[in-house]
Design a protein around this motif. Structure first.
Motif, PDB file in Angstrom:
ATOM      1  N   THR A 237       0.907  -0.976  -0.010  1.00 19.41           N
ATOM      2  CA  THR A 237      -0.102   0.078  -0.117  1.00 19.41           C
ATOM      3  C   THR A 237       1.024   1.100  -0.086  1.00 19.41           C
ATOM      4  OG1 THR A 237      -1.822  -1.180   1.162  1.00 19.41           O
ATOM      5  CG2 THR A 237      -1.838   1.023   1.125  1.00 19.41           C
ATOM      6  N   ALA A 238       0.303   2.310  -0.708  1.00 22.28           N
ATOM      7  CA  ALA A 238       1.311   3.481  -0.846  1.00 22.28           C
ATOM      8  C   ALA A 238       1.314   4.157   0.429  1.00 22.28           C
ATOM      9  CB  ALA A 238       0.519   4.377  -1.938  1.00 22.28           C
ATOM     10  N   ILE A 239       2.355   4.673   0.929  1.00 24.53           N
ATOM     11  CA  ILE A 239       2.546   5.526   2.295  1.00 24.53           C
ATOM     12  C   ILE A 239       2.727   6.912   2.034  1.00 24.53           C
ATOM     13  CG2 ILE A 239       3.861   5.596   4.331  1.00 24.53           C
ATOM     14  CD1 ILE A 239       2.102   3.110   4.029  1.00 24.53           C
ATOM     15  N   MET A 240       2.186   7.739   2.751  1.00 26.05           N
ATOM     16  CA  MET A 240       2.178   9.221   2.531  1.00 26.05           C
ATOM     17  C   MET A 240       2.494  10.019   3.712  1.00 26.05           C
ATOM     18  SD  MET A 240      -1.228  11.950   1.813  1.00 26.05           S
ATOM     19  CE  MET A 240      -1.408  11.471   0.171  1.00 26.05           C
ATOM     20  N   ALA A 241       3.740  10.934   3.478  1.00 28.91           N
ATOM     21  CA  ALA A 241       4.171  11.631   4.629  1.00 28.91           C
ATOM     22  C   ALA A 241       3.186  12.886   4.911  1.00 28.91           C
ATOM     23  CB  ALA A 241       5.587  12.177   4.499  1.00 28.91           C
ATOM     24  N   ASP A 242       2.693  13.289   6.215  1.00 22.82           N
ATOM     25  CA  ASP A 242       2.083  14.474   6.311  1.00 22.82           C
ATOM     26  C   ASP A 242       2.796  15.283   7.445  1.00 22.82           C
ATOM     27  OD1 ASP A 242       0.378  16.333   6.901  1.00 22.82           O
ATOM     28  OD2 ASP A 242      -1.173  14.987   7.804  1.00 22.82           O
ATOM     29  N   GLU A 243       2.710  14.830   8.929  1.00 18.22           N
ATOM     30  CA  GLU A 243       3.383  15.642   9.852  1.00 18.22           C
ATOM     31  C   GLU A 243       4.914  15.515   9.742  1.00 18.22           C
ATOM     32  OE1 GLU A 243      -0.477  14.441  11.849  1.00 18.22           O
ATOM     33  OE2 GLU A 243       0.912  13.542  10.340  1.00 18.22           O
ATOM     34  N   SER A 244       5.593  14.519   8.957  1.00 15.75           N
ATOM     35  CA  SER A 244       7.009  14.715   8.745  1.00 15.75           C
ATOM     36  C   SER A 244       7.353  15.809   7.703  1.00 15.75           C
ATOM     37  CB  SER A 244       7.195  13.386   8.112  1.00 15.75           C
ATOM     38  OG  SER A 244       7.222  12.167   8.868  1.00 15.75           O
ATOM     39  N   ILE A 245       6.644  16.515   7.070  1.00 14.73           N
ATOM     40  CA  ILE A 245       6.967  17.263   5.965  1.00 14.73           C
ATOM     41  C   ILE A 245       6.409  18.718   6.628  1.00 14.73           C
ATOM     42  CG2 ILE A 245       5.223  16.425   4.382  1.00 14.73           C
ATOM     43  CD1 ILE A 245       6.817  17.521   2.204  1.00 14.73           C
ATOM     44  N   PHE A 246       7.071  19.564   6.672  1.00 16.38           N
ATOM     45  CA  PHE A 246       6.530  20.995   6.737  1.00 16.38           C
ATOM     46  C   PHE A 246       7.298  21.762   5.715  1.00 16.38           C
ATOM     47  CE2 PHE A 246       5.106  19.595  10.727  1.00 16.38           C
ATOM     48  CZ  PHE A 246       4.365  20.773  11.533  1.00 16.38           C
ATOM     49  N   ASP A 250      12.355  19.739   4.216  1.00 17.30           N
ATOM     50  CA  ASP A 250      11.954  18.302   4.434  1.00 17.30           C
ATOM     51  C   ASP A 250      11.514  17.503   3.281  1.00 17.30           C
ATOM     52  OD1 ASP A 250      11.946  19.120   7.208  1.00 17.30           O
ATOM     53  OD2 ASP A 250      10.102  19.793   7.365  1.00 17.30           O
ATOM     54  N   ALA A 251      10.847  18.172   2.358  1.00 16.39           N
ATOM     55  CA  ALA A 251      10.332  17.523   1.042  1.00 16.39           C
ATOM     56  C   ALA A 251      11.703  17.019   0.490  1.00 16.39           C
ATOM     57  CB  ALA A 251       9.879  18.482   0.229  1.00 16.39           C
ATOM     58  N   PHE A 252      12.906  17.645   0.445  1.00 17.15           N
ATOM     59  CA  PHE A 252      13.979  17.265  -0.381  1.00 17.15           C
ATOM     60  C   PHE A 252      14.516  16.110   0.528  1.00 17.15           C
ATOM     61  CE2 PHE A 252      18.722  17.127  -0.454  1.00 17.15           C
ATOM     62  CZ  PHE A 252      18.738  17.080  -1.979  1.00 17.15           C
ATOM     63  N   THR A 253      14.589  16.124   1.736  1.00 20.76           N
ATOM     64  CA  THR A 253      15.185  14.923   2.541  1.00 20.76           C
ATOM     65  C   THR A 253      14.195  13.528   2.201  1.00 20.76           C
ATOM     66  OG1 THR A 253      15.855  16.318   4.519  1.00 20.76           O
ATOM     67  CG2 THR A 253      15.516  14.042   4.811  1.00 20.76           C
ATOM     68  N   ILE A 254      12.923  13.821   2.423  1.00 22.84           N
ATOM     69  CA  ILE A 254      12.059  12.761   2.218  1.00 22.84           C
ATOM     70  C   ILE A 254      11.930  12.141   0.741  1.00 22.84           C
ATOM     71  CG2 ILE A 254       9.623  11.942   2.263  1.00 22.84           C
ATOM     72  CD1 ILE A 254       9.194  13.851   4.628  1.00 22.84           C
ATOM     73  N   VAL A 255      12.057  12.844  -0.362  1.00 23.40           N
ATOM     74  CA  VAL A 255      11.895  12.426  -1.720  1.00 23.40           C
ATOM     75  C   VAL A 255      13.170  11.663  -2.110  1.00 23.40           C
ATOM     76  CG1 VAL A 255      10.065  13.977  -2.135  1.00 23.40           C
ATOM     77  CG2 VAL A 255      12.143  14.585  -2.772  1.00 23.40           C
ATOM     78  N   SER A 256      14.352  12.287  -1.728  1.00 28.25           N
ATOM     79  CA  SER A 256      15.666  12.001  -1.969  1.00 28.25           C
ATOM     80  C   SER A 256      16.048  10.571  -1.395  1.00 28.25           C
ATOM     81  CB  SER A 256      16.639  13.124  -1.912  1.00 28.25           C
ATOM     82  OG  SER A 256      16.641  13.309  -0.565  1.00 28.25           O
ATOM     83  N   GLY A 257      15.393  10.607  -0.207  1.00 25.02           N
ATOM     84  CA  GLY A 257      15.746   9.356   0.553  1.00 25.02           C
ATOM     85  C   GLY A 257      14.868   8.118   0.222  1.00 25.02           C
ATOM     86  N   HIS A 258      13.787   8.438  -0.550  1.00 27.79           N
ATOM     87  CA  HIS A 258      12.597   7.592  -0.933  1.00 27.79           C
ATOM     88  C   HIS A 258      11.951   6.838   0.539  1.00 27.79           C
ATOM     89  CE1 HIS A 258      14.412   7.444  -5.105  1.00 27.79           C
ATOM     90  NE2 HIS A 258      15.530   7.404  -4.369  1.00 27.79           N
ATOM     91  N   TYR A 259      11.742   7.979   1.208  1.00 30.05           N
ATOM     92  CA  TYR A 259      11.160   7.436   2.422  1.00 30.05           C
ATOM     93  C   TYR A 259       9.559   7.178   2.404  1.00 30.05           C
ATOM     94  CZ  TYR A 259      15.110   9.157   4.991  1.00 30.05           C
ATOM     95  OH  TYR A 259      16.587   9.163   5.559  1.00 30.05           O
ATOM     96  N   VAL A 260       8.791   7.661   1.226  1.00 32.36           N
ATOM     97  CA  VAL A 260       7.363   7.466   1.035  1.00 32.36           C
ATOM     98  C   VAL A 260       7.185   7.534  -0.423  1.00 32.36           C
ATOM     99  CG1 VAL A 260       6.644   8.619   3.416  1.00 32.36           C
ATOM    100  CG2 VAL A 260       6.910   9.976   1.162  1.00 32.36           C
ATOM    101  N   ASP A 261       5.770   7.250  -0.604  1.00 28.61           N
ATOM    102  CA  ASP A 261       5.410   7.131  -1.885  1.00 28.61           C
ATOM    103  C   ASP A 261       4.645   8.489  -2.438  1.00 28.61           C
ATOM    104  OD1 ASP A 261       6.121   4.505  -2.397  1.00 28.61           O
ATOM    105  OD2 ASP A 261       4.323   4.085  -0.741  1.00 28.61           O
ATOM    106  N   LEU A 262       4.073   9.319  -1.223  1.00 30.18           N
ATOM    107  CA  LEU A 262       3.292  10.361  -1.609  1.00 30.18           C
ATOM    108  C   LEU A 262       3.438  11.475  -0.452  1.00 30.18           C
ATOM    109  CD1 LEU A 262      -0.179   8.342  -1.761  1.00 30.18           C
ATOM    110  CD2 LEU A 262       1.322   9.311  -4.031  1.00 30.18           C
ATOM    111  N   LEU A 263       3.248  12.836  -0.732  1.00 32.10           N
ATOM    112  CA  LEU A 263       3.345  13.922   0.182  1.00 32.10           C
ATOM    113  C   LEU A 263       1.952  14.565   0.168  1.00 32.10           C
ATOM    114  CD1 LEU A 263       6.687  15.777  -1.002  1.00 32.10           C
ATOM    115  CD2 LEU A 263       6.541  13.749   0.498  1.00 32.10           C
ATOM    116  N   ASN A 264       1.953  14.943   1.614  1.00 27.87           N
ATOM    117  CA  ASN A 264       0.477  15.889   1.967  1.00 27.87           C
ATOM    118  C   ASN A 264       1.100  17.258   2.145  1.00 27.87           C
ATOM    119  OD1 ASN A 264      -1.740  16.878   2.644  1.00 27.87           O
ATOM    120  ND2 ASN A 264      -2.143  15.682   4.371  1.00 27.87           N
ATOM    121  N   ILE A 265       0.845  18.228   1.261  1.00 25.97           N
ATOM    122  CA  ILE A 265       0.999  19.593   1.577  1.00 25.97           C
ATOM    123  C   ILE A 265      -0.077  20.039   2.243  1.00 25.97           C
ATOM    124  CG2 ILE A 265       1.592  21.588   0.522  1.00 25.97           C
ATOM    125  CD1 ILE A 265       2.685  20.093  -1.905  1.00 25.97           C
ATOM    126  N   LYS A 266       0.261  21.016   3.256  1.00 25.32           N
ATOM    127  CA  LYS A 266      -0.609  21.837   4.090  1.00 25.32           C
ATOM    128  C   LYS A 266      -0.266  23.231   4.134  1.00 25.32           C
ATOM    129  CE  LYS A 266      -2.959  18.056   6.499  1.00 25.32           C
ATOM    130  NZ  LYS A 266      -3.034  17.613   7.817  1.00 25.32           N
TER     131      LYS A 266
END
Length: 356
Positions: A237-246, A250-266
């Motif tokens: 199942t696809a995993i999304m980051a929310d509270e991990s990304i402000f 943060d986005a660069f760290t998460i996407v370059s490290g392949h930590y999740v499949d999706l991002l939640n922007i608020k």
């Protein structure tokens, strides 16, 4: 076009139904409004909502930041230097992402009004939007009844809050799945409520149940990026980051490290539309789709988020139901069931005039 004055105000808006997550239960929201007055009489408006357990911002801190360093950074400045003003907001103080989001959207509102175009046109285009509806965390029978109610109201995607008592989460999902048609997609949001190995165990069991889960949001603690990656790597199942990304960083760290499949922007997390664009663009380069979400906020700030989402090609998922939980009627977004329509008026716009 000079900014002649800046006014900040505060109000509370009750919810018609308590909103329950693994982190909190809300019965009302606080909303802080900033109005930017231009020398030609035009105004730009932004709003922010505090969420202690996520952003760390309070109503008092938002108001203090807006009336203090942010106001000092942009008052009496020329709106034609738009990008410079957006940067000045971000550089005015440390943290305070919600206050920055309010000032940022007020500048975007004022600038697009000055150009006499809707905000989505300033940002790009206007693709169609449709929101999920949230089912708050509760006992399985209550959640199943709520899910059935929203499906009967026309929602084809439900956001299911879990994580408060992980031992109940399988039963919650099973009860909901039995109560609604199989073509209705479920989006689970654990709000950091699971441990990494526990999350993998729960998700694999849900996969065996063929639960129709589209993705799972923030299964583990926000700072536990290795735990987040462990979950992502061990489930289908696809995993999304929310509270991990402000931030964009943060986005660069998460996407370059392949930590999740999706991002939640608020907007309240990232500090406004300017940073939201940076995150969505960065994620697009790495082929990571994004969702636009919100805290429990007024329809005005959610409307600003909707304009951003409608304009950006990498925002493919929408979670914009917060105004539907409030006793006041939405004034920026026109909700037609799960479909959202934005005003073509200049700026963030107004769909329905609020009642006196």
């Amino acid at each position: 076009m000079l900014i002649e004055d800046i006014q900040v105000s505060y109000r509370k808006i009750p919810l018609h139904t308590p909103f329950k997550t693994a982190l909190r239960t809300a019965t009302e929201i606080e909303s802080i409004t900033i109005i930017i007055h231009l020398e030609n009489g035009m105004v730009g408006k932004g709003e922010a909502a505090p969420t202690w357990v996520i952003t760390g911002d309070s109503a008092q801190s938002i108001q203090a930041a807006l009336e203090g360093p942010i106001k000092q950074a942009i008052l009496h400045q020329d709106l034609s230097h738009f990008q410079t003003l957006l940067a000045a907001v971000q550089n005015s103080c440390i943290g305070n992402t919600s206050a920055k989001a309010a000032a940022d959207m007020a500048l975007y509102d004022a600038y697009s009004k000055w150009l006499n175009i809707p905000l989505y046109q300033l940002l790009g285009d206007n693709q169609s939007l449709h929101t999920s509806m949230t089912v708050g965390v509760d006992d399985p029978a209550k959640m199943a009844a709520d899910a059935k109610k929203w499906v009967e109201a026309g929602y084809s995607r439900l956001k299911i809050k879990v994580g408060s008592k992980p031992e109940l989460d399988i039963a919650r999902v099973s009860a909901i799945r039995e109560a609604i048609p199989t073509d209705v997609l479920l989006r689970l949001d654990a709000n950091q409520g699971w441990r990494p190995k526990q999350a993998v165990q729960l998700i694999k069991e849900m996969e065996r149940m063929d639960s129709g889960i589209e993705f799972i949001e923030q299964p583990v603690k926000a700072k536990d990026l290795e735990g987040l990656k462990f979950v992502t790597d061990h489930v289908q199942t696809a995993i999304m980051a929310d509270e991990s990304i402000f931030s964009p960083l943060d986005a660069f760290t998460i996407v370059s490290g392949h930590y999740v499949d999706l991002l939640n922007i608020k907007l309240m997390k990232c500090g406004g539309i300017r940073n939201a664009l940076s995150i969505a663009n960065l994620a697009m380069v790495h082929r990571i789709p994004c969702m636009i979400g919100s805290m429990m906020e007024s329809s005005y700030s959610v409307g600003a988020a909707a304009h951003f989402a409608a304009a950006h090609p990498n925002v493919l998922y929408y979670d914009l139901d917060a105004p539907l939980w409030l006793v006041e009627q939405p004034t920026v977004i026109d909700y037609q069931g799960e479909k959202l329509h934005l005003s073509s008026a200049a700026g963030i716009g107004t769909v329905n005039q609020p009642k006196d």
